[in-house]
Design a protein around this motif. Structure first.
Motif, PDB file in Angstrom:
ATOM      1  N   SER A  27       1.053 -35.130  24.957  1.00 38.37           N
ATOM      2  CA  SER A  27       1.969 -34.382  24.362  1.00 38.37           C
ATOM      3  C   SER A  27       2.153 -32.952  24.784  1.00 38.37           C
ATOM      4  O   SER A  27       3.272 -32.239  24.921  1.00 38.37           O
ATOM      5  CB  SER A  27       1.431 -34.347  22.876  1.00 38.37           C
ATOM      6  OG  SER A  27       0.196 -33.634  22.800  1.00 38.37           O
ATOM      7  N   SER A  71       7.597 -37.383  15.597  1.00 42.51           N
ATOM      8  CA  SER A  71       7.751 -36.056  16.383  1.00 42.51           C
ATOM      9  C   SER A  71       9.145 -35.436  15.742  1.00 42.51           C
ATOM     10  O   SER A  71       9.152 -34.229  15.859  1.00 42.51           O
ATOM     11  CB  SER A  71       7.879 -36.305  18.078  1.00 42.51           C
ATOM     12  OG  SER A  71       8.994 -36.856  18.449  1.00 42.51           O
ATOM     13  N   TRP A 121       5.029 -30.873  16.656  1.00 44.31           N
ATOM     14  CA  TRP A 121       5.543 -31.767  17.468  1.00 44.31           C
ATOM     15  C   TRP A 121       4.336 -32.535  18.196  1.00 44.31           C
ATOM     16  O   TRP A 121       4.408 -33.775  18.035  1.00 44.31           O
ATOM     17  CB  TRP A 121       6.552 -31.320  18.667  1.00 44.31           C
ATOM     18  CG  TRP A 121       7.265 -32.488  19.218  1.00 44.31           C
ATOM     19  CD1 TRP A 121       8.179 -33.036  18.913  1.00 44.31           C
ATOM     20  CD2 TRP A 121       6.896 -32.821  20.623  1.00 44.31           C
ATOM     21  NE1 TRP A 121       8.563 -33.820  20.025  1.00 44.31           N
ATOM     22  CE2 TRP A 121       7.654 -33.855  21.032  1.00 44.31           C
ATOM     23  CE3 TRP A 121       5.718 -32.743  21.432  1.00 44.31           C
ATOM     24  CZ2 TRP A 121       7.623 -34.379  22.308  1.00 44.31           C
ATOM     25  CZ3 TRP A 121       5.520 -33.322  22.513  1.00 44.31           C
ATOM     26  CH2 TRP A 121       6.301 -34.306  22.960  1.00 44.31           C
ATOM     27  N   ASN A 122       3.505 -31.669  18.760  1.00 45.97           N
ATOM     28  CA  ASN A 122       2.262 -32.521  19.289  1.00 45.97           C
ATOM     29  C   ASN A 122       1.499 -33.238  18.559  1.00 45.97           C
ATOM     30  O   ASN A 122       1.042 -34.249  19.026  1.00 45.97           O
ATOM     31  CB  ASN A 122       1.491 -31.243  20.166  1.00 45.97           C
ATOM     32  CG  ASN A 122       2.291 -30.349  20.786  1.00 45.97           C
ATOM     33  OD1 ASN A 122       2.746 -29.478  20.483  1.00 45.97           O
ATOM     34  ND2 ASN A 122       2.321 -30.648  22.348  1.00 45.97           N
ATOM     35  N   VAL A 155       2.972 -36.385  17.743  1.00 48.04           N
ATOM     36  CA  VAL A 155       3.122 -37.470  19.141  1.00 48.04           C
ATOM     37  C   VAL A 155       1.707 -38.059  18.975  1.00 48.04           C
ATOM     38  O   VAL A 155       1.454 -39.159  19.322  1.00 48.04           O
ATOM     39  CB  VAL A 155       3.499 -36.850  20.323  1.00 48.04           C
ATOM     40  CG1 VAL A 155       3.196 -37.607  21.510  1.00 48.04           C
ATOM     41  CG2 VAL A 155       5.052 -36.486  20.220  1.00 48.04           C
ATOM     42  N   GLN A 198       4.016 -33.315  28.112  1.00 51.61           N
ATOM     43  CA  GLN A 198       5.331 -33.459  28.096  1.00 51.61           C
ATOM     44  C   GLN A 198       6.093 -32.200  27.112  1.00 51.61           C
ATOM     45  O   GLN A 198       7.217 -31.762  27.707  1.00 51.61           O
ATOM     46  CB  GLN A 198       5.688 -34.610  27.009  1.00 51.61           C
ATOM     47  CG  GLN A 198       6.909 -35.260  26.556  1.00 51.61           C
ATOM     48  CD  GLN A 198       8.013 -35.305  27.633  1.00 51.61           C
ATOM     49  OE1 GLN A 198       7.568 -35.328  28.854  1.00 51.61           O
ATOM     50  NE2 GLN A 198       9.249 -35.660  27.244  1.00 51.61           N
ATOM     51  N   TRP A 199       5.418 -31.480  26.442  1.00 49.13           N
ATOM     52  CA  TRP A 199       5.998 -30.220  25.590  1.00 49.13           C
ATOM     53  C   TRP A 199       6.314 -29.159  26.843  1.00 49.13           C
ATOM     54  O   TRP A 199       7.191 -28.552  26.790  1.00 49.13           O
ATOM     55  CB  TRP A 199       4.843 -29.973  24.831  1.00 49.13           C
ATOM     56  CG  TRP A 199       5.561 -28.721  23.939  1.00 49.13           C
ATOM     57  CD1 TRP A 199       6.472 -28.667  22.841  1.00 49.13           C
ATOM     58  CD2 TRP A 199       5.134 -27.169  24.192  1.00 49.13           C
ATOM     59  NE1 TRP A 199       6.765 -27.430  22.509  1.00 49.13           N
ATOM     60  CE2 TRP A 199       6.047 -26.614  23.413  1.00 49.13           C
ATOM     61  CE3 TRP A 199       4.608 -26.786  25.285  1.00 49.13           C
ATOM     62  CZ2 TRP A 199       5.878 -25.122  23.275  1.00 49.13           C
ATOM     63  CZ3 TRP A 199       4.481 -25.422  25.293  1.00 49.13           C
ATOM     64  CH2 TRP A 199       5.206 -24.535  24.242  1.00 49.13           C
TER      65      TRP A 199
END
Length: 341
Positions: free
Chosen positions: A308, A271, A286-287, A290, A311-312
């Motif tokens: 993901s 990530s 990023w997602n 992850v 969390q994001w």
């Protein structure tokens, strides 16, 4: 008359990151059954752990401000700590809408507030980011050591590793690299008296002053300590989020996976590398990074997407709140300075 340069700059800065975000998010959700993901998000998630991760993220920004303070002080720039903290809050909040603009804004804000050269402040920010790049490289090497099976699975499923090796072995790659370096050297050496070149050399020199401060500044050990604290917060906030979901919580109960520390490290490093892709607040790259890091350990696409995205989303909500606080702080402190003058 149409200004082509401005149009190209606009496309590269704003439209390209937005297009990448949309493309990657579309790709991500094409792989997911929405009903499965909704079931995961609405049942079995302990949101207190997501809240804990949000709180930990605030400390990472504070440590980043403390680290930047050391660099700026070595340059004779001494803004209040709260101004630096809010500049970091504002950076990440602004990056949610305009990728990479946040870094320019924080340098502009501090330089304007303290009446210092913008390029010198930018140089300190470049050193700040290069420090992060070094940490990512070291973490990547650590991942190769402690999570070899996961890395091998990555290369099998996505054989980009072989492609990278072939690229570096290709003599044309190195011909282009050395040719480009020679061309830049010739321009800056033979054309040093030309207006644009001289101006660029001056700009680079001022930026280098800010960057070189990391080697001469007092408090080098504090700088290293704050760097470890920043990245420790990043890692811990992701690990804490593992306890919010039943499927990642199971990874934290397996001694063979270092109680979830190794899977978290794989997802964390991937990530972190994914954040190098320009997008709105990391949404998309990023997602996906992850998701893959979790998929290596048997987590399904629906589960990985739910993890993901939640969390994001938690981090994004926190950044929005911190951005609002930053706007209030700048407005109030600006009026106080005006009243004093």
């Amino acid at each position: 008359m149409v200004n082509v340069k401005k149009i190209v700059s606009y496309v590269v800065r704003w439209l390209l990151p937005l297009a990448l975000t949309i493309l990657l998010v579309t790709y991500m959700f094409k792989k997911v059954n929405f009903s499965d993901m909704w079931e995961i998000v609405t049942h079995g998630v302990d949101y207190w752990w997501i809240l804990a991760a949000m709180v930990i993220s605030v400390f990472s920004h504070i440590f980043r401000a403390l680290r930047w303070q050391i660099q700026l002080r070595s340059l004779g720039i001494r803004p209040p700590l709260m101004a630096l903290i809010c500049s970091i809050f504002g950076t990440y909040a602004l990056n949610l809408v305009f990728p990479r603009l946040g870094e320019i804004w924080r340098c502009s804000y501090i330089a304007g507030r303290e009446h210092k050269p913008f390029t010198t402040v930018v140089g300190s920010m470049v050193a700040d980011r290069l420090s992060d790049t070094l940490i990512v490289l070291l973490l990547t090497l650590l991942t190769f050591v402690v999570a070899t099976p996961a890395i091998e699975a990555f290369l099998v499923k996505y054989p980009i590793g072989a492609g990278l090796v072939d690229t570096f072995k290709n003599p044309w790659t190195w011909t282009v690299v050395f040719g480009s370096v020679a061309l830049v050297w010739a321009i800056f050496t033979l054309g040093r008296n030309l207006g644009p070149v001289a101006k660029t050399r001056q700009w680079i020199g001022e930026m280098w002053k800010g960057f070189a401060s990391i080697a001469t500044m007092h408090g080098k050990w504090k700088f290293i300590g704050y760097t470890l604290c920043i990245w420790g917060c990043y890692y811990v906030q992701l690990y804490v989020a593992f306890f919010a979901f039943p499927f990642t919580r199971e990874l934290c109960s397996e001694p063979g996976l270092a109680f979830g520390l190794t899977p978290c490290l794989v997802a964390f490093v991937l990530s972190s590398i994914g954040m190098a892709v320009p997008s709105n607040g990391g949404l998309g790259p990023w997602n996906i990074a992850v998701m893959f890091g979790l998929a290596v350990y048997g987590i399904s696409d629906a589960q990985g997407t739910a993890f993901s995205m939640l969390q994001w989303s938690g981090q994004t909500v926190m950044l929005i709140l911190l951005g609002i606080y930053t706007m209030i702080y700048i407005s109030v402190s600006g009026r106080k300075r005006s009243a004093k003058s």
